[in-house]
Scaffold this active site. Structure first.
Site, PDB file in Angstrom:
ATOM      1  N   ASP A 142       0.830  -1.203   0.000  1.00  0.00           N
ATOM      2  CA  ASP A 142       0.000   0.000   0.000  1.00  0.00           C
ATOM      3  C   ASP A 142       0.867   1.256   0.000  1.00  0.00           C
ATOM      4  OD1 ASP A 142      -2.111   1.727   0.064  1.00  0.00           O
ATOM      5  OD2 ASP A 142      -2.612   1.392   2.155  1.00  0.00           O
ATOM      6  N   ASP A 347      -2.503   5.835  -5.877  1.00  0.00           N
ATOM      7  CA  ASP A 347      -2.598   5.010  -4.687  1.00  0.00           C
ATOM      8  C   ASP A 347      -2.843   3.557  -5.065  1.00  0.00           C
ATOM      9  OD1 ASP A 347      -2.943   4.175  -2.054  1.00  0.00           O
ATOM     10  OD2 ASP A 347      -5.047   4.758  -1.995  1.00  0.00           O
TER      11      ASP A 347
END
Length: 473
Positions: A142, A347
């Site tokens: 992430d 992201d």
């Protein structure tokens, strides 16, 4: 002859108009059969992650977390839950960013101290395997997080994972992080919460809370981290004793943000603060790769790398923010007033790309103009532009390209253009969504990052794109 020729032309027009499919613009052929997926017969092995070292770079095999899933009875329900969770992430992100910007602006004007965001809400998708201490662990990648954490023994509350929990007592190289350490003091910027001191034993406790109610709580520790064949001594991570949420079957999370506690910052002395990834298709057996290190000779890109600068933002400098200057659909430039304003996050944890309402409306209008004649289907969760393609074996899909400052361009892979809700392709949706308000910050989700080599250079503060068919081998 003239009469027959005229009749033939009319017949061709009638056949063409029966489908009413536009033929102009740049398009790619999408075979629909490959998306009529079959459920896996048995649970697949999550422990066979591969790695290799090449030209000083560490290359880790990257899989979608569905690789660890068994048979799914209600696939539509699973897809809907994912989009609901994705929407919760984005709404929470936008809400907290507004609060941070408004509150920190006043603080900055008084103290002139850079403030980083502690916004954390994960919708986690892609996994890699690393070795912590002597234990192989599967973690979710992430870029929107900083702190790496794993579930630890003894655990008060842990969600189910197939791998054994990390046991710090079995690792002779494990050490607790003290409260007066720089790492403990960095927690507020990395997680949004202060590190808490515990006297018996004397440790630095952390807490990360997520907008959907998920959380991880435990103490900071440090141990040797093995990335491929390269060992990182005294790597600081969270040893989670109390964890709950939508983390799938992974053992924890790998934080690739820009804070001092992120893996990229902690390994910058070895790899120069550069990493890249190529995300494979969600529902296929294909492997992608996470490359830590900046030697471009190990990439397998099929187009040149185009770079854009990361937009500096003192309040949100843990995130990767770019300047979106334009888009094109089928080679046709789309016009919208929000281009070049406000920045857009990239992201790996967000699934579906979110765009300012004016940009999304312009893209939707042009896409419908070029992808005309196909039967509509009901919207699905956050997706409102859907089609029934069950009567077709293949379709021509307009290309989608995102342009950034400096001439960089992200060409969305054809597998990232549509979100397949129904396995019979009777409900296929454009995989883009609108933000609620024009002034919210956009997000480039991982669905639109597929089969693209995306290079993050934190030292030069630039980010690059190049087409690449994701493959670990």
């Amino acid at each position: 002859m003239v009469l027959w020729a005229s009749l033939f032309c009319v017949l061709l027009l009638l056949i063409s108009s029966a489908h009413e499919v536009s033929s102009y613009g740049d398009k790619e052929l999408l075979p629909l059969e490959r998306f009529q997926w079959a459920q896996p017969v048995k649970k697949r092995d999550c422990f066979s992650r591969k790695s290799r070292t090449q030209n000083g770079a560490i290359i880790l095999e990257m899989k979608h977390r569905d690789h660890c899933s068994g048979p799914v009875r209600d696939w539509t329900r699973i897809l809907q839950r994912r989009l609901i969770a994705d929407d919760i992430r984005v709404r929470s992100l936008q809400s907290q960013i507004r609060k941070i910007v408004s509150s920190r602006t006043e603080s900055l004007s008084q103290t002139q101290i850079p403030i980083t965001s502690g916004v954390k809400l994960q919708t986690l998708n892609y996994i890699v395997m690393v070795t912590l201490g002597s234990r192989n662990i599967t973690v979710i990648v992430d870029t929107g997080s900083d702190l790496t954490w794993v579930q630890c023994q003894p655990c008060k509350t842990c969600y189910t994972q197939p791998e054994p929990l990390f046991n710090p007592q079995l690792s002779p190289s494990y050490q607790s992080v003290q409260c007066n350490s720089r790492a403990c003091q960095s927690l507020q910027y990395a997680t949004g919460n202060l590190g808490l001191c515990r006297n018996n034993p004397p440790t630095c406790d952390y807490l990360v809370t997520y907008g959907d109610g998920s959380y991880t709580r435990g103490e900071l520790g440090q141990d040797n981290l093995l990335l491929g064949t390269t060992q990182i001594d005294n790597f600081v991570f969270g040893c989670g004793r109390n964890n709950k949420g939508l983390f799938g079957a992974a053992s924890g999370l790998m934080g690739l943000g820009r804070n001092d506690l992120s893996l990229i910052s902690q390994t910058s002395h070895v790899f120069g603060g550069v990493f890249s990834y190529c995300l494979p298709d969600t529902d296929s057996e294909a492997s992608g790769s996470l490359i830590i290190g900046g030697d471009s000779s190990v990439y397998r890109n099929s187009t040149p790398i185009s770079y854009t600068r990361m937009v500096p933002n003192l309040q949100l400098d843990t995130f990767y923010i770019l300047n979106l200057t334009g888009t094109s659909i089928g080679g046709v430039a789309v016009q919208a007033p929000s281009f070049g304003k406000g920045g857009i996050l990239i992201d790996s944890g967000t699934v579906i790309t979110r765009l300012a309402p004016s940009i999304y409306r312009a893209i939707k209008t042009e896409f419908l103009k070029q992808f005309s004649g196909y039967p509509p289907a009901p919207g699905f969760s956050i997706l409102d532009t859907c089609f029934n393609l069950s009567a077709y074996e293949e379709v021509n899909v307009p290309t989608v390209k995102l342009q950034f400052e400096g001439g960089a361009e992200l060409s969305v892979d054809i597998t990232g253009t549509f979100y397949f809700v129904k396995s019979d392709t009777s409900q296929v949706c454009l995989a883009l969504a609108s933000l609620s308000y024009e002034d919210e910050i956009g997000i480039i989700g991982n669905y639109q990052q597929r089969n693209t080599r995306i290079i993050y250079d934190t030292k030069q503060s630039i980010l690059g794109f190049a087409k690449e068919t994701c493959s670990f081998t």
